[in-house]
Design a protein around this motif. Sequence first.
Motif, mmCIF file in Angstrom:
data_model
loop_
_atom_site.group_PDB
_atom_site.id
_atom_site.type_symbol
_atom_site.label_atom_id
_atom_site.label_comp_id
_atom_site.label_asym_id
_atom_site.label_seq_id
_atom_site.Cartn_x
_atom_site.Cartn_y
_atom_site.Cartn_z
ATOM 1 N N TYR A 48 -0.432 -4.891 2.638
ATOM 2 C CA TYR A 48 -0.956 -3.499 3.269
ATOM 3 C C TYR A 48 0.266 -3.170 4.298
ATOM 4 N N HIS A 49 0.578 -3.841 5.178
ATOM 5 C CA HIS A 49 1.346 -3.705 6.465
ATOM 6 C C HIS A 49 2.799 -3.182 5.680
ATOM 7 N N CYS A 50 3.197 -3.467 4.475
ATOM 8 C CA CYS A 50 4.398 -3.063 4.321
ATOM 9 C C CYS A 50 4.436 -1.573 3.697
ATOM 10 N N ASP A 61 -9.479 -4.777 7.998
ATOM 11 C CA ASP A 61 -9.493 -3.328 7.914
ATOM 12 C C ASP A 61 -8.491 -2.480 7.619
ATOM 13 N N PHE A 62 -8.406 -1.326 6.987
ATOM 14 C CA PHE A 62 -7.396 -0.347 6.592
ATOM 15 C C PHE A 62 -8.050 0.988 6.650
ATOM 16 N N GLN A 64 -12.302 -2.082 3.773
ATOM 17 C CA GLN A 64 -12.097 -3.319 4.041
ATOM 18 C C GLN A 64 -11.367 -4.026 2.989
ATOM 19 N N MET A 65 -10.445 -4.755 3.015
ATOM 20 C CA MET A 65 -9.774 -5.353 1.843
ATOM 21 C C MET A 65 -10.418 -6.242 1.045
ATOM 22 N N ASP A 66 -11.622 -6.855 1.539
ATOM 23 C CA ASP A 66 -12.213 -7.787 0.761
ATOM 24 C C ASP A 66 -13.437 -6.864 0.119
#
Length: 155
Positions: free
Chosen positions: A85-87, A114-115, A141-143
């Motif tokens: 996600y950060h990339c 979170d994103f 939320q990723m999950d």
Amino acid sequence: MIDKNTVKSIVNEWLDGKEYFLVDVEVSPDDRIVVEIDHADGVWIEDCVELSRYIEDHLSRDEEDYELEVGSAGLGQPFKVPQQYHCFVGKDVEVLDADGLKYKGVLKSVDGNDFVVTVLEKQKVEGKKRPQIVEVDRAFQMDKVKYTKYLINFK
């Protein structure tokens, strides 16, 4: 059968001090080992070869024969770890939420689990007769999503 945690441990030793990160390790019952790594700037084939040799140096084919595949996490494949996600902050992504709704937009930010994705949506704007296309930030939320993946753009 070769232990998945043993392979992970070997890969993590090789990754120590490098900017690469582990995405996934799979070991099938017939000892087919698949290792996926990633890097913010992409993965070089030379590094995959180096990691493959490192793993082979630490596993014994005399004890158990195996097939080894080392590669990068595929573009367009769902994200498996938070580092992915950060990339891709600032890039186009597709999110399938838990309700089965699909959103396409720009990955705006990532904070822990979170994103936020900025999407274009038609909304009624005060003072306008017709709905207008506006940017809307959607939080996830990723999950709690079925998947998030990078959208390859050929523009």
